[in-house]
Scaffold this motif. Structure first.
Motif, mmCIF file in Angstrom:
data_model
loop_
_atom_site.group_PDB
_atom_site.id
_atom_site.type_symbol
_atom_site.label_atom_id
_atom_site.label_comp_id
_atom_site.label_asym_id
_atom_site.label_seq_id
_atom_site.Cartn_x
_atom_site.Cartn_y
_atom_site.Cartn_z
ATOM 1 N N LYS A 1 -7.293 -1.935 -9.597
ATOM 2 C CA LYS A 1 -6.832 -1.011 -8.148
ATOM 3 C C LYS A 1 -5.451 -0.170 -8.483
ATOM 4 O O LYS A 1 -6.547 0.926 -8.187
ATOM 5 N N GLN A 2 -5.239 -0.007 -9.385
ATOM 6 C CA GLN A 2 -4.096 1.335 -9.938
ATOM 7 C C GLN A 2 -5.295 1.885 -10.262
ATOM 8 O O GLN A 2 -5.351 3.096 -10.037
ATOM 9 N N SER B 1 -8.387 2.544 -10.186
ATOM 10 C CA SER B 1 -9.013 3.135 -9.223
ATOM 11 C C SER B 1 -8.380 4.156 -7.866
ATOM 12 O O SER B 1 -8.801 4.832 -7.038
ATOM 13 N N ARG B 2 -7.040 4.279 -8.000
ATOM 14 C CA ARG B 2 -6.152 5.788 -7.619
ATOM 15 C C ARG B 2 -5.330 6.696 -8.348
ATOM 16 O O ARG B 2 -5.229 7.322 -8.019
#
Length: 158
Positions: free
Chosen positions: A148-149, A151-152
């Motif tokens: 998640k991190q 992907s940002r």
């Protein structure tokens, strides 16, 4: 530039029977057992790569793919340089993994910018790696958080 290795927990990676993919018999394995899959975009070449991963690595590859898809709905996928790539859009990649003889190496292209970054560093300043060995237990919650991190963050254009 150090190469730290991840500690080896006692139990094997947890997989479900549905996560196992039958290996594809007509795919050549390169040095270290890495499948030779033609460059391609989308889920199909990534699934072909995962199916061709030898031994225990195929089940782990399926699990990684499932965690990535759940963490980043609609994730873009490709196989480039005989490795699956994941991105927020085609051509903007945040993660890849590669098969070696004794482990799977997951590369987070901007991993150095993440909170609690993956533990392995090599030559590239921004990239952080996570190694998964046969006897390792995959911390799915931690891995999903890294995904998640990653992907940002700005991706790697290749």
């Amino acid at each position: 530039m150090t190469d730290k290795t991840t500690p080896k927990p006692k139990s094997a990676p947890k997989t479900k029977a549905a996560d196992k993919v039958a290996p594809k018999k007509d795919v050549a394995l390169l040095s270290g057992g890495n499948p030779q899959i033609a460059k391609g975009y989308g889920n199909e070449p990534v699934q072909a790569y995962i199916a061709a991963m030898p031994g225990w690595k195929s089940a782990v590859g399926s699990r990684l793919d499932a965690i990535i898809e759940k963490a980043v709905p609609g994730v873009a996928k490709a196989v480039k340089w005989n490795s699956p790539f994941y991105g927020v859009e085609k051509g903007n990649w945040f993660l890849s993994f590669h098969v070696f003889a004794k482990y799977i190496k997951v590369a987070f292209f901007r991993g150095a910018q993440m909170d609690s970054p993956p533990p392995v560093t090599l030559k590239q300043r921004d990239v952080r790696y996570f190694h998964i060995h046969e006897d390792d237990e995959l911390d799915e919650k931690q891995f999903a958080d890294w995904v998640k991190q990653a992907s940002r963050l700005p991706g790697e254009t290749m």
